[in-house]
Design a protein around this motif. Structure first.
Motif, PDB file in Angstrom:
ATOM      1  N   PRO A 119      51.605  61.767  -0.502  1.00 19.58           N
ATOM      2  CA  PRO A 119      50.971  62.492  -0.131  1.00 19.58           C
ATOM      3  C   PRO A 119      49.247  61.710  -1.515  1.00 19.58           C
ATOM      4  CG  PRO A 119      52.781  63.417  -1.765  1.00 19.58           C
ATOM      5  CD  PRO A 119      52.925  61.862  -1.221  1.00 19.58           C
ATOM      6  N   ASP A 191      48.855  67.116   4.944  1.00 21.13           N
ATOM      7  CA  ASP A 191      49.483  67.855   3.819  1.00 21.13           C
ATOM      8  C   ASP A 191      51.106  67.708   3.454  1.00 21.13           C
ATOM      9  OD1 ASP A 191      46.928  68.454   3.425  1.00 21.13           O
ATOM     10  OD2 ASP A 191      46.757  70.347   4.783  1.00 21.13           O
ATOM     11  N   PHE A 192      51.008  67.516   2.374  1.00 24.15           N
ATOM     12  CA  PHE A 192      52.691  67.483   1.919  1.00 24.15           C
ATOM     13  C   PHE A 192      52.906  68.846   1.294  1.00 24.15           C
ATOM     14  CE2 PHE A 192      51.577  63.148   2.773  1.00 24.15           C
ATOM     15  CZ  PHE A 192      52.427  62.766   3.192  1.00 24.15           C
ATOM     16  N   ASP A 193      54.014  69.480   1.265  1.00 25.36           N
ATOM     17  CA  ASP A 193      54.319  70.517   0.539  1.00 25.36           C
ATOM     18  C   ASP A 193      54.938  70.082  -0.729  1.00 25.36           C
ATOM     19  OD1 ASP A 193      56.622  72.108   0.230  1.00 25.36           O
ATOM     20  OD2 ASP A 193      56.451  72.953   1.428  1.00 25.36           O
ATOM     21  N   GLN A 194      54.072  70.291  -1.857  1.00 30.36           N
ATOM     22  CA  GLN A 194      54.255  69.977  -3.562  1.00 30.36           C
ATOM     23  C   GLN A 194      55.285  69.739  -3.404  1.00 30.36           C
ATOM     24  OE1 GLN A 194      51.563  71.924  -5.420  1.00 30.36           O
ATOM     25  NE2 GLN A 194      50.043  71.232  -4.838  1.00 30.36           N
ATOM     26  N   ALA A 195      56.298  71.330  -3.207  1.00 29.86           N
ATOM     27  CA  ALA A 195      57.999  71.620  -3.619  1.00 29.86           C
ATOM     28  C   ALA A 195      58.696  70.776  -3.362  1.00 29.86           C
ATOM     29  CB  ALA A 195      58.496  73.114  -3.541  1.00 29.86           C
ATOM     30  N   THR A 196      58.673  70.109  -1.512  1.00 30.83           N
ATOM     31  CA  THR A 196      59.858  69.429  -1.375  1.00 30.83           C
ATOM     32  C   THR A 196      59.291  68.081  -1.437  1.00 30.83           C
ATOM     33  OG1 THR A 196      58.366  69.838   1.068  1.00 30.83           O
ATOM     34  CG2 THR A 196      60.280  71.547   0.370  1.00 30.83           C
ATOM     35  N   THR A 198      57.779  66.399   1.842  1.00 29.74           N
ATOM     36  CA  THR A 198      57.842  66.095   2.813  1.00 29.74           C
ATOM     37  C   THR A 198      56.609  66.718   3.496  1.00 29.74           C
ATOM     38  OG1 THR A 198      58.900  68.561   3.438  1.00 29.74           O
ATOM     39  CG2 THR A 198      60.311  67.162   2.530  1.00 29.74           C
ATOM     40  N   ARG A 199      56.253  65.907   4.470  1.00 24.97           N
ATOM     41  CA  ARG A 199      55.282  66.584   5.584  1.00 24.97           C
ATOM     42  C   ARG A 199      54.951  67.575   6.009  1.00 24.97           C
ATOM     43  NH1 ARG A 199      55.546  62.146   7.485  1.00 24.97           N
ATOM     44  NH2 ARG A 199      53.677  60.583   6.748  1.00 24.97           N
ATOM     45  N   ALA A 200      53.912  68.185   6.389  1.00 24.09           N
ATOM     46  CA  ALA A 200      53.775  69.532   6.562  1.00 24.09           C
ATOM     47  C   ALA A 200      53.634  69.066   8.137  1.00 24.09           C
ATOM     48  CB  ALA A 200      52.319  70.296   5.866  1.00 24.09           C
ATOM     49  N   LYS A 202      52.541  71.344  10.490  1.00 20.95           N
ATOM     50  CA  LYS A 202      51.788  71.281  10.772  1.00 20.95           C
ATOM     51  C   LYS A 202      50.190  70.816  11.537  1.00 20.95           C
ATOM     52  CE  LYS A 202      49.373  74.380   7.703  1.00 20.95           C
ATOM     53  NZ  LYS A 202      48.691  76.102   6.808  1.00 20.95           N
TER      54      LYS A 202
END
Length: 256
Positions: A119, A191-196, A198-200, A202
């Motif tokens: 991230p 962008d990366f998911d803050q919770a997981t 993982t890469r977003a 989209k």
């Protein structure tokens, strides 16, 4: 008769041969001298690897044992002296390295090339921390340069210091510029998911750095030219003088 294999002179072997070019030493004295002169900033210096290197140089007849001594209850120590074969190998290896650049594969560019897998906020934090380390190192090398200047150490013994100072300064400048570009949005980042973590999906874009049948592949770099056979280098001696870690005493004197 089969031709004798050319000895492999590693960076640590270069340092050992250069020390013995100054004067005979035993391995523990070599280790102390390398640390005192801060040469561990240039090469990896470990007691075990140093003893192994000395033993290998002796097998290759680049150095020879000159005797064993003992101080008090300390273990016996073997003193070594450089041979003419060792002196020639040292000079030829230095000649090769100075003449032709070769790929050295430093590790930082690898992480930099793959930093897009982290991230943006993590990359910013990590590189700010790196700059802090680099600035500290830059200051330490600057102090070494000042130390040598105050003691009027001939520059030929310390020319690596301004080189290191310039290279560290250049990296600080580049990383600082990259940080600014990343901070102000000038460089697009995924962008990366803050919770997981993982890469977003989209924002997971196609990577053009691939060779596909329907696209033009990236240009292929030209292979480096092979180094020419080493010339015989004469009139050279290695006697670097750098300050000891404590800063309270001077170890080693340049040959006159």
């Amino acid at each position: 008769m089969a031709q004798q294999a050319r000895p492999v002179v590693t960076p640590l072997a270069i340092a050992v041969l250069a020390l013995l070019e100054e004067q005979p030493m035993h391995p523990y004295e070599m280790y102390q001298m390398l640390i005192a002169r801060r040469e561990d900033a240039l090469i990896k210096v470990r007691p075990g690897s140093l003893y192994h290197t000395v033993a290998r140089l002796a097998e290759q007849e680049l150095v020879r044992s000159e005797g064993v001594d003992r101080e008090g209850n300390r273990p016996e120590r073997t003193t070594y002296r450089i041979t003419e074969h060792g002196r020639a190998a040292l000079r030829n290896r230095i000649t090769e390295i100075l003449r032709s650049p070769v790929p050295e594969y430093p590790i930082f560019p690898v992480a930099l090339a793959e930093a897009h897998n982290l991230p943006k906020e993590d990359v910013l934090a990590l590189l700010r921390e790196r700059i802090g380390h680099l600035e500290a190192e830059h200051g330490e090398v600057g102090m070494l340069i000042d130390w040598a200047g105050e003691r009027k150490v001939p520059r030929r013994y310390t020319i690596v210091l301004p080189y290191l100072h310039a290279m560290i300064g250049a990296e600080i400048a580049w990383v600082t510029g990259f940080l600014g570009e990343l901070e102000d949005g000038g460089l697009q980042w995924e962008d990366f998911d803050q919770a997981t973590g993982t890469r977003a999906a989209k924002h997971h874009h196609h990577n053009p750095w691939t060779v596909e049948t329907h696209s033009e592949p990236p240009p292929t770099p030209h292979a480096r030219r092979l180094a020419r056979p080493p010339r015989d280098v004469t009139g050279w001696h290695a006697a670097a003088v750098l300050p000891p870690s404590s800063g309270t005493s001077e170890i080693g004197t340049p040959n006159p």
